[in-house]
Design an enzyme around this catalytic site. Structure first.
Site, PDB file in Angstrom:
ATOM      1  N   PHE A 239     -33.102 -24.455 -31.357  1.00  0.00           N
ATOM      2  CA  PHE A 239     -34.280 -25.167 -31.855  1.00  0.00           C
ATOM      3  C   PHE A 239     -34.613 -24.631 -33.247  1.00  0.00           C
ATOM      4  O   PHE A 239     -34.634 -23.412 -33.453  1.00  0.00           O
ATOM      5  CB  PHE A 239     -35.465 -24.990 -30.904  1.00  0.00           C
ATOM      6  CG  PHE A 239     -36.607 -25.894 -31.230  1.00  0.00           C
ATOM      7  CD1 PHE A 239     -36.555 -27.240 -30.899  1.00  0.00           C
ATOM      8  CD2 PHE A 239     -37.720 -25.413 -31.897  1.00  0.00           C
ATOM      9  CE1 PHE A 239     -37.603 -28.091 -31.228  1.00  0.00           C
ATOM     10  CE2 PHE A 239     -38.768 -26.251 -32.226  1.00  0.00           C
ATOM     11  CZ  PHE A 239     -38.710 -27.604 -31.894  1.00  0.00           C
TER      12      PHE A 239
ATOM     13  N   ASP B  33     -35.355 -17.651 -25.316  1.00  0.00           N
ATOM     14  CA  ASP B  33     -36.393 -18.658 -25.465  1.00  0.00           C
ATOM     15  C   ASP B  33     -36.338 -19.547 -24.224  1.00  0.00           C
ATOM     16  O   ASP B  33     -35.320 -20.196 -23.962  1.00  0.00           O
ATOM     17  CB  ASP B  33     -36.140 -19.475 -26.738  1.00  0.00           C
ATOM     18  CG  ASP B  33     -37.224 -20.523 -27.004  1.00  0.00           C
ATOM     19  OD1 ASP B  33     -37.934 -20.917 -26.054  1.00  0.00           O
ATOM     20  OD2 ASP B  33     -37.331 -20.985 -28.147  1.00  0.00           O
TER      21      ASP B  33
ATOM     22  N   TYR C 112     -46.612 -26.066 -22.652  1.00  0.00           N
ATOM     23  CA  TYR C 112     -47.023 -27.470 -22.733  1.00  0.00           C
ATOM     24  C   TYR C 112     -45.933 -28.457 -22.337  1.00  0.00           C
ATOM     25  O   TYR C 112     -46.159 -29.662 -22.370  1.00  0.00           O
ATOM     26  CB  TYR C 112     -47.570 -27.811 -24.123  1.00  0.00           C
ATOM     27  CG  TYR C 112     -46.670 -27.503 -25.298  1.00  0.00           C
ATOM     28  CD1 TYR C 112     -45.604 -28.331 -25.627  1.00  0.00           C
ATOM     29  CD2 TYR C 112     -46.907 -26.388 -26.085  1.00  0.00           C
ATOM     30  CE1 TYR C 112     -44.793 -28.052 -26.715  1.00  0.00           C
ATOM     31  CE2 TYR C 112     -46.105 -26.106 -27.177  1.00  0.00           C
ATOM     32  CZ  TYR C 112     -45.049 -26.940 -27.485  1.00  0.00           C
ATOM     33  OH  TYR C 112     -44.252 -26.655 -28.564  1.00  0.00           O
ATOM     34  N   LYS C 113     -44.772 -27.970 -21.931  1.00  0.00           N
ATOM     35  CA  LYS C 113     -43.718 -28.867 -21.462  1.00  0.00           C
ATOM     36  C   LYS C 113     -43.792 -28.964 -19.935  1.00  0.00           C
ATOM     37  O   LYS C 113     -44.661 -29.615 -19.380  1.00  0.00           O
ATOM     38  CB  LYS C 113     -42.359 -28.390 -21.959  1.00  0.00           C
ATOM     39  CG  LYS C 113     -42.191 -28.473 -23.484  1.00  0.00           C
ATOM     40  CD  LYS C 113     -40.820 -28.032 -23.908  1.00  0.00           C
ATOM     41  CE  LYS C 113     -40.557 -28.251 -25.388  1.00  0.00           C
ATOM     42  NZ  LYS C 113     -41.401 -27.434 -26.268  1.00  0.00           N
TER      43      LYS C 113
ATOM     44  N   ARG D 174     -33.465 -38.548 -25.633  1.00  0.00           N
ATOM     45  CA  ARG D 174     -33.703 -37.516 -24.617  1.00  0.00           C
ATOM     46  C   ARG D 174     -34.605 -38.063 -23.512  1.00  0.00           C
ATOM     47  O   ARG D 174     -35.621 -38.718 -23.781  1.00  0.00           O
ATOM     48  CB  ARG D 174     -34.387 -36.290 -25.228  1.00  0.00           C
ATOM     49  CG  ARG D 174     -33.606 -35.586 -26.299  1.00  0.00           C
ATOM     50  CD  ARG D 174     -34.203 -34.221 -26.586  1.00  0.00           C
ATOM     51  NE  ARG D 174     -35.669 -34.264 -26.730  1.00  0.00           N
ATOM     52  CZ  ARG D 174     -36.441 -33.187 -26.777  1.00  0.00           C
ATOM     53  NH1 ARG D 174     -35.920 -31.973 -26.666  1.00  0.00           N
ATOM     54  NH2 ARG D 174     -37.757 -33.294 -26.927  1.00  0.00           N
TER      55      ARG D 174
END
Length: 416
Positions: free
Chosen positions: A131, A203, A228-229, A377
């Site tokens: 990322f 991560d 928050y995912k 995605r």
């Protein structure tokens, strides 16, 4: 052949299906973007109202003590820790993933610099496909240190063994890749780093709450991630950092703010780090956002990670099967591993007009997202995604592709 009735039958037998009622999902929407932003737990609205109207509005500054605001980062950390194989006193929920990663990288480099046998190591290894913020934080840190520190990028996981040599201080990897959904073997990869004398930072942004993680058993040194995912903490919700007890005495990070002080309200002019995980804190916390994280964690505590993982694999298997069967005449390319051990909780397909197709899906109520290059995605959150959702989403995708019902000239939004 799988039918929609088969999917509906699977939903009736799904032990996690009742948890869907604890989320506020809009009518007419199939939400397959929980790998970017989780859906809102219904309890979050009442929690926000209580924090704003009562704790802040009525009790004002007293709430740092009376409502437990001051201890909230550590208390939430203890609730989150079991989801990643951590223990009490090893996690705090605070700051952003980027900021926590900076802390972890700096602390790991400091640990190595103070080890007489590894003091000369100056290289951080990561993936070019990591990322971007992870790469940027490592680039910024190594440039700022400017003492021979460097970042080494690999182009595929199979290049990692050769890249981790005697110059490497630290390996920094994302457990589940944000584009492809590829999942590393954490135990084997951590062992590889340690055998070469390096530390490893993970991560967990696309892992926590979606796939089983056991940081202790798998030999991780430090880890960060977001809430928050798959943890459904809300947009921009505070992230987390994990520091195992064995590393806490040596954990030093340059963002030595007053919340990480041993006695913040002594107001001493010199910094003295707190004992334990509190030394990973920095400044005053964002309490309203922080408080909402607990609502998502409360739902997670009603399900085992084994059950979540089993459903995740079943949902992603079904999606791959249906897309390949029902959209076979279209130029879709699967980039997510088929092997269960190498797959997170998302499926990514390429299409020459991926952005336009995704926008057409969103307009029809199927919400995924798009990432360059040409990747659509689809994230699957077992707490609220149903098997019928999968069938319906693929049927809408098939219809869009068959009719070419997408606009290749559509202007791109700032967030894709």
């Amino acid at each position: 052949m799988t039918t929609r009735n088969h999917c509906l039958e699977r939903d009736t037998q799904d032990p996690l299906a009742p948890l869907r009622d604890q989320f506020d999902l809009p009518d007419g929407v199939i939400y397959l973007d929980g790998n970017s932003l989780g859906a809102r737990p219904k309890a979050a609205l009442a929690r926000a109202q209580r924090v704003i109207a009562e704790e802040w509005g009525r009790d004002l500054i007293r709430s740092w003590n009376t409502a437990g605001w001051f201890e909230l980062p550590k208390r939430l950390g203890n609730l989150l820790a079991p989801l990643i194989g951590g223990a009490d006193g090893e996690v705090v929920v605070t700051d952003t993933t980027s900021v926590n990663l900076f802390k972890a990288l700096a602390a790991a480099l400091m640990m190595q610099a103070h080890d007489p046998e590894r003091a000369g190591r100056r290289v951080i290894v990561t993936e070019r496909a990591n990322f971007p913020t992870d790469i940027y934080m490592a680039q910024g840190l190594t440039a700022w240190l400017d003492r021979g520190y460097a970042l080494r990028l690999i182009d595929s996981p199979d290049q990692l063994p050769a890249a981790v040599d005697a110059d490497v201080a630290l390996v920094m990897l994302t457990h589940v890749n944000y584009r492809t959904g590829y999942q590393y073997d954490m135990k084997a990869t951590s062992a590889l780093a340690h055998d070469a004398g390096a530390l490893i930072v993970w991560d967990l942004a696309h892992s926590a709450g979606a796939v089983p993680v056991d940081l202790h058993a798998d030999g991780a040194d430090l880890a960060v991630g977001c809430t928050y995912k798959y943890l459904n903490g809300g947009p921009g919700a505070p992230a987390f950092i994990w520091v195992p007890r064995k590393h806490q005495p040596r954990f030093q990070q340059p963002l030595s703010g007053w919340w990480g002080h041993a006695a913040p309200f002594a107001m001493a002019p010199d910094f003295q780090p707190a004992d334990g995980i509190a030394r990973a804190l920095c400044g005053t916390q964002s309490i309203v956002s922080l408080a909402l994280v607990e609502c998502g964690l409360d739902v997670h505590r009603q399900a085992s990670m084994a059950a979540i993982r089993a459903k995740s694999l079943a949902l992603t298997d079904l999606f791959i099967e249906l897309v390949e069967a029902r959209c076979a005449d279209h130029p879709l390319g699967l980039v997510t591993p088929r092997e269960h051990a190498r797959r997170g909780s998302q499926v990514s397909f390429t299409h020459p007009h991926g952005y336009a197709v995704m926008q057409a899906l969103i307009a029809r109520g199927v919400i995924g997202d798009y990432r360059e290059p040409a990747i659509m995605r689809f994230g699957f959150t077992p707490l609220y995604t149903s098997y019928a959702d999968v069938w319906d989403a693929v049927e809408i995708l098939r219809d869009i592709l068959d009719r070419k019902d997408y606009n290749v000239d559509a202007k791109r939004d700032a967030v894709t």
